[in-house]
Design a protein around this motif. Structure first.
Motif, PDB file in Angstrom:
ATOM      1  N   LEU A 270      25.524  31.723 108.726  1.00 26.29           N
ATOM      2  CA  LEU A 270      25.562  32.622 109.891  1.00 26.29           C
ATOM      3  C   LEU A 270      24.534  33.747 109.748  1.00 26.29           C
ATOM      4  O   LEU A 270      24.070  34.026 108.632  1.00 26.29           O
ATOM      5  CB  LEU A 270      26.963  33.222 110.035  1.00 26.29           C
ATOM      6  N   PRO A 271      24.207  34.433 110.837  1.00 26.66           N
ATOM      7  CA  PRO A 271      23.264  35.558 110.741  1.00 26.66           C
ATOM      8  C   PRO A 271      23.719  36.643 109.765  1.00 26.66           C
ATOM      9  O   PRO A 271      22.893  37.347 109.199  1.00 26.66           O
ATOM     10  CB  PRO A 271      23.204  36.098 112.179  1.00 26.66           C
ATOM     11  N   ASN A 272      25.050  36.798 109.565  1.00 25.00           N
ATOM     12  CA  ASN A 272      25.534  37.845 108.652  1.00 25.00           C
ATOM     13  C   ASN A 272      25.498  37.423 107.184  1.00 25.00           C
ATOM     14  O   ASN A 272      25.956  38.153 106.310  1.00 25.00           O
ATOM     15  CB  ASN A 272      26.945  38.296 109.045  1.00 25.00           C
ATOM     16  N   GLY A 273      24.986  36.215 106.902  1.00 26.28           N
ATOM     17  CA  GLY A 273      24.854  35.768 105.522  1.00 26.28           C
ATOM     18  C   GLY A 273      26.020  34.943 105.019  1.00 26.28           C
ATOM     19  O   GLY A 273      25.940  34.319 103.957  1.00 26.28           O
ATOM     20  N   ALA A 274      27.137  34.923 105.755  1.00 21.34           N
ATOM     21  CA  ALA A 274      28.306  34.140 105.341  1.00 21.34           C
ATOM     22  C   ALA A 274      28.088  32.663 105.693  1.00 21.34           C
ATOM     23  O   ALA A 274      27.259  32.326 106.538  1.00 21.34           O
ATOM     24  CB  ALA A 274      29.560  34.666 106.031  1.00 21.34           C
ATOM     25  N   THR A 275      28.850  31.787 105.022  1.00 20.92           N
ATOM     26  CA  THR A 275      28.773  30.348 105.294  1.00 20.92           C
ATOM     27  C   THR A 275      30.131  29.861 105.776  1.00 20.92           C
ATOM     28  O   THR A 275      31.166  30.174 105.178  1.00 20.92           O
ATOM     29  CB  THR A 275      28.372  29.567 104.024  1.00 20.92           C
ATOM     30  N   VAL A 276      30.131  29.121 106.868  1.00 14.64           N
ATOM     31  CA  VAL A 276      31.371  28.579 107.419  1.00 14.64           C
ATOM     32  C   VAL A 276      31.242  27.055 107.498  1.00 14.64           C
ATOM     33  O   VAL A 276      30.160  26.538 107.766  1.00 14.64           O
ATOM     34  CB  VAL A 276      31.673  29.226 108.800  1.00 14.64           C
ATOM     35  N   ARG A 277      32.341  26.358 107.203  1.00 17.68           N
ATOM     36  CA  ARG A 277      32.329  24.895 107.333  1.00 17.68           C
ATOM     37  C   ARG A 277      33.160  24.524 108.554  1.00 17.68           C
ATOM     38  O   ARG A 277      34.310  24.930 108.681  1.00 17.68           O
ATOM     39  CB  ARG A 277      32.911  24.221 106.081  1.00 17.68           C
ATOM     40  N   LEU A 278      32.567  23.755 109.449  1.00 13.18           N
ATOM     41  CA  LEU A 278      33.291  23.329 110.652  1.00 13.18           C
ATOM     42  C   LEU A 278      32.846  21.929 111.039  1.00 13.18           C
ATOM     43  O   LEU A 278      31.875  21.397 110.499  1.00 13.18           O
ATOM     44  CB  LEU A 278      33.054  24.315 111.807  1.00 13.18           C
ATOM     45  N   LYS A 279      33.573  21.330 111.976  1.00 17.51           N
ATOM     46  CA  LYS A 279      33.208  19.982 112.418  1.00 17.51           C
ATOM     47  C   LYS A 279      32.237  20.084 113.591  1.00 17.51           C
ATOM     48  O   LYS A 279      32.511  20.740 114.593  1.00 17.51           O
ATOM     49  CB  LYS A 279      34.463  19.200 112.814  1.00 17.51           C
ATOM     50  N   ALA A 280      31.092  19.412 113.428  1.00 18.59           N
ATOM     51  CA  ALA A 280      30.063  19.433 114.475  1.00 18.59           C
ATOM     52  C   ALA A 280      29.780  18.011 114.925  1.00 18.59           C
ATOM     53  O   ALA A 280      30.048  17.052 114.200  1.00 18.59           O
ATOM     54  CB  ALA A 280      28.793  20.069 113.925  1.00 18.59           C
ATOM     55  N   SER A 281      29.251  17.884 116.125  1.00 16.71           N
ATOM     56  CA  SER A 281      28.921  16.563 116.656  1.00 16.71           C
ATOM     57  C   SER A 281      27.596  16.086 116.071  1.00 16.71           C
ATOM     58  O   SER A 281      26.566  16.753 116.212  1.00 16.71           O
ATOM     59  CB  SER A 281      28.823  16.618 118.180  1.00 16.71           C
ATOM     60  N   PHE A 282      27.632  14.924 115.393  1.00 14.28           N
ATOM     61  CA  PHE A 282      26.419  14.344 114.812  1.00 14.28           C
ATOM     62  C   PHE A 282      25.776  13.321 115.749  1.00 14.28           C
ATOM     63  O   PHE A 282      24.747  12.753 115.420  1.00 14.28           O
ATOM     64  CB  PHE A 282      26.758  13.677 113.470  1.00 14.28           C
TER      65      PHE A 282
ATOM     66  N   GLN B  41      27.129  39.230 115.455  1.00 16.31           N
ATOM     67  CA  GLN B  41      26.148  38.341 114.818  1.00 16.31           C
ATOM     68  C   GLN B  41      24.723  38.676 115.257  1.00 16.31           C
ATOM     69  O   GLN B  41      23.780  38.555 114.471  1.00 16.31           O
ATOM     70  CB  GLN B  41      26.475  36.867 115.111  1.00 16.31           C
ATOM     71  N   LEU B  42      24.571  39.134 116.492  1.00 20.42           N
ATOM     72  CA  LEU B  42      23.247  39.556 116.966  1.00 20.42           C
ATOM     73  C   LEU B  42      22.804  40.809 116.208  1.00 20.42           C
ATOM     74  O   LEU B  42      21.647  40.924 115.783  1.00 20.42           O
ATOM     75  CB  LEU B  42      23.296  39.816 118.471  1.00 20.42           C
TER      76      LEU B  42
ATOM     77  N   GLN C 295      25.207  48.640 120.067  1.00 20.89           N
ATOM     78  CA  GLN C 295      24.338  48.462 121.234  1.00 20.89           C
ATOM     79  C   GLN C 295      23.078  49.321 121.125  1.00 20.89           C
ATOM     80  O   GLN C 295      21.991  48.893 121.523  1.00 20.89           O
ATOM     81  CB  GLN C 295      25.108  48.791 122.517  1.00 20.89           C
ATOM     82  N   LYS C 296      23.213  50.524 120.566  1.00 15.94           N
ATOM     83  CA  LYS C 296      22.050  51.401 120.379  1.00 15.94           C
ATOM     84  C   LYS C 296      21.086  50.793 119.360  1.00 15.94           C
ATOM     85  O   LYS C 296      19.865  50.817 119.545  1.00 15.94           O
ATOM     86  CB  LYS C 296      22.519  52.793 119.910  1.00 15.94           C
ATOM     87  N   PHE C 297      21.631  50.222 118.262  1.00 14.41           N
ATOM     88  CA  PHE C 297      20.803  49.560 117.248  1.00 14.41           C
ATOM     89  C   PHE C 297      19.995  48.435 117.900  1.00 14.41           C
ATOM     90  O   PHE C 297      18.789  48.314 117.686  1.00 14.41           O
ATOM     91  CB  PHE C 297      21.705  48.994 116.141  1.00 14.41           C
ATOM     92  N   LEU C 298      20.688  47.615 118.713  1.00 11.69           N
ATOM     93  CA  LEU C 298      20.019  46.481 119.372  1.00 11.69           C
ATOM     94  C   LEU C 298      18.978  46.961 120.380  1.00 11.69           C
ATOM     95  O   LEU C 298      17.907  46.371 120.510  1.00 11.69           O
ATOM     96  CB  LEU C 298      21.057  45.587 120.065  1.00 11.69           C
ATOM     97  N   GLN C 299      19.302  48.055 121.067  1.00 17.73           N
ATOM     98  CA  GLN C 299      18.382  48.603 122.077  1.00 17.73           C
ATOM     99  C   GLN C 299      17.081  49.077 121.415  1.00 17.73           C
ATOM    100  O   GLN C 299      15.979  48.807 121.911  1.00 17.73           O
ATOM    101  CB  GLN C 299      19.073  49.783 122.783  1.00 17.73           C
ATOM    102  N   ILE C 300      17.202  49.757 120.261  1.00 18.12           N
ATOM    103  CA  ILE C 300      16.015  50.258 119.554  1.00 18.12           C
ATOM    104  C   ILE C 300      15.224  49.085 118.966  1.00 18.12           C
ATOM    105  O   ILE C 300      13.995  49.070 118.987  1.00 18.12           O
ATOM    106  CB  ILE C 300      16.428  51.271 118.457  1.00 18.12           C
TER     107      ILE C 300
END
Length: 642
Positions: free
Chosen positions: A92-104, A256-257, A516-521
């Motif tokens: 993920l953008p925050n550096g964590a890793t998640v395991r989930l089921k995705a469509s292959f 995450q943004l 929101q201010k961080f993202l705006q700058i």
């Protein structure tokens, strides 16, 4: 019709089990083949997610009504019968890793839609998947990365059910899932300086371009791109065109943004001034502090109702047409700006240093005269800013308020610097330049809000040394908040007072407002949202850089980093790819044609970026979550998708 044996490997029987031999005829449809395979396994289970993968052709056989003959499958075909949804590790953008089921089995575009549905991220079209950097395996490093499990999380209804705290119902199934949602929707603590130092960061534009060569093809499935079960991919915001961010519904998306923006700043993927870095550090410090006491991104319910009512009214007015507004515009004269400014043109030897003139700003053009008294005569020069590049060049400490303009001309870009006397003058002229670059005038309703936004940003960078002294005893890990460049330049005891000075300007913000201010700058930085590719233009003898942004293409000189030329999407007539020689060709208004081949990425990625941004601009304000997937593939897929 003669029967023959079809060889099928069934994943459920294990890797050691021999392939099954199924007796079939060429007119048997795929659904019938699957039925025979299931009967032969003698296993009672739910097979609904299973499908056939054709190994030699690297493609899924998903049309159950087609016959083997129509699919072109003969006795030499090797087929695999396997689940379409498999576990995937996702960085993920925050550096964590998640395991989930995705469509292959579906195109990556639809696969990402499914992933975002599980993670509760709206507007999945803005994100995509890319391959991680190949890490060198160290013998001593035996530490396993922490993986958050979401393999059994499945949103079951078409409309996402949410609890009163905004958490989707499928995260409430267990305490583990709740912990995952907390990780997704609350910003992570500031990383250790060692973590920042160890993380790969591109040191030049070529390395930035190489990162963009790792995006997956949105038109093809994961398995077609040799991604296997339990492999690791990164999910990132790919298109910097963020649509309708609503804190009430977008807790995960907003967090995450913010994390992606924060890491872009810390890893120096995007340049910013020293004052901006101190403000980013102060906002990170504040967000980290407030996250502990204000656990969830939230907004006022009354304001949400007001916002939705205003949106409905806006839609209604849009539908009724803008004839009233047009009539009003013709009746009232368009506003103008007039003032003394200083101008400097680096490429003109006649002007050495800044020289003062009387400037007027009307519609989308700047004109300047020797003095105010001569403003009724012909101007010395008139510059139309439509389609130009506008960059701030500001130092609050040095009282420097400059605007850098790169104005498109037939033979390249005309570089001009304007110097303002103070913050108020700078805010008005900068806002006017930004709107003019988009083809908007001072009469546009967004002008006053643009001025206010610039003024508030400058106010945040202003330091109040007197108020910081009381705060200096606070524990603050400064080297976790700034990029390595400033870690080397300043000691923590030098950074602490500077960050705390900036902190005084943001300490009153709520968690949502601070993010929101961080993202705006971040979005106001000159290089924001530009994805780089090394290309070779047709007829050129050397490699150059192509920057792709949400509204324009930028040609950059690789050796010196200067912008050579800018082309806006709204002047683009058509573009296509010659897939045989892997060359992208684009035609613009005024008989302007460019063509280039890609050096650091497949031309399909560049083609997808351009088509993707044009797709983003087609999204309407109608309150619907349905995406026009067919249009996306038409714009981005090329001949393979069609």
């Amino acid at each position: 019709m003669a029967a023959w044996d079809l060889t099928v490997t069934v994943e459920e029987l294990g890797p050691e089990a021999p392939p099954l031999k199924v007796s079939v005829t060429s007119d048997l449809h795929i659904g019938g083949v699957i039925l025979k395979i299931v009967e032969k396994t003698q296993m009672k289970k739910d097979w609904s997610d299973h499908a056939l993968w054709w190994e030699q052709k690297k493609q899924w056989v998903l049309r159950a009504g087609w016959t083997l003959d129509k699919c072109g499958i003969h006795a030499d075909a090797r087929l695999n019968f396997m689940p379409q949804h498999k576990p995937l590790r996702l960085g993920l953008p925050n550096g964590a890793t998640v395991r989930l089921k995705a469509s292959f089995s579906t195109p990556v575009f639809r696969c990402v839609m499914g992933i975002c549905r599980i993670l509760n991220i709206r507007h999945p079209e803005e994100l995509s998947l890319l391959r991680p950097m190949e890490e060198k395996k160290k013998k001593k490093d035996k530490s396993q990365e922490e993986v958050y499990e979401l393999t059994d999380a499945s949103p079951n209804s078409a409309s996402m059910l949410t609890l009163s705290n905004g958490m989707p119902a499928h995260f409430a199934q267990s305490a583990e899932h709740e912990a995952v949602y907390k990780m997704l929707s609350i910003s992570q603590p500031a990383p250790a300086p060692e973590t920042i130092a160890k993380t790969y960061r591109p040191s030049n534009v070529v390395e930035k371009a190489e990162v963009n060569g790792r995006w997956l093809d949105s038109s093809r499935s994961l398995l077609q791109q040799e991604i296997n079960e339990n492999d690791k991919l990164l999910i990132r915001f790919k298109y910097y065109s963020f649509y309708e961010i609503e804190p009430k519904h977008d807790a995960v998306r907003l967090t995450q943004l913010y994390e992606q923006a924060r890491w872009a700043i810390l890893l120096e993927e995007i340049d910013c001034t020293e004052e901006e870095m101190m403000l980013f550090a102060a906002l990170q410090y504040h967000i980290g502090k407030v996250s502990l006491t204000e656990p969830q991104i939230a907004s006022c319910p009354a304001m949400d109702d007001l916002d939705s009512a205003l949106q409905c009214l806006e839609l209604k007015l849009d539908e009724e047409g803008s004839s009233g507004a047009d009539m009003l515009e013709t009746m009232t004269p368009a506003p103008e700006l007039h003032d003394y400014l200083k101008i400097f043109r680096p490429k003109r030897l006649t002007l050495k240093g800044y020289k003062q003139f009387w400037f007027t700003f009307k519609d989308t053009s700047i004109s300047y005269y020797k003095s105010k008294e001569e403003s009724f005569r012909e101007p010395i020069q008139q510059m139309n800013l439509k389609g130009c590049e506008v960059t701030p060049d500001v130092s609050i400490a040095g009282q420097k308020f400059c605007i850098k303009l790169l104005i498109p001309e037939p033979d390249g870009m005309n570089e001009v610097y304007l110097r303002c006397e103070n913050e108020q003058q700078y805010s008005k002229w900068m806002a006017a330049c930004r709107l003019a670059s988009k083809g908007k005038t001072l009469a546009d309703t967004s002008y006053s809000s643009e001025v206010e936004s610039i003024e508030s940003f400058l106010a945040m960078q202003r330091t109040n040394p007197g108020t910081a002294s009381a705060q200096t005893d606070e524990s603050i890990n400064t080297h976790s908040l700034v990029s390595p460049r400033y870690q080397k330049k300043y000691k923590p005891k030098q950074l602490t007072p500077r960050i705390l000075e900036s902190y005084q300007n943001v300490a009153q913000l709520s968690l949502t407002e601070a993010i929101q201010k961080f993202l705006q700058i971040w979005q106001a930085l000159p290089d924001f949202g530009v994805s780089y590719f090394v290309v070779r233009f047709k007829g050129g003898r050397k490699d150059e850089v192509l920057g792709i942004a949400n509204n324009r293409l930028i040609r950059i000189d690789l050796s010196v980093g200067d912008v050579v030329k800018t082309w806006r999407y709204n002047t683009m007539r058509q573009w296509n790819v010659n897939w045989d020689i892997r060359q992208v060709a684009i035609e613009f208004n005024g008989n302007v044609n460019i063509a280039f081949s890609c050096v650091t990425a497949d031309c399909k990625i560049v083609h997808e970026y351009i088509g993707g941004y044009i797709f983003m601009s087609t999204r309407s304000k109608a309150p619907t979550d349905t995406l026009n997937e067919e249009l996306f593939h038409k714009l981005t897929g090329g001949h393979e998708a069609l």
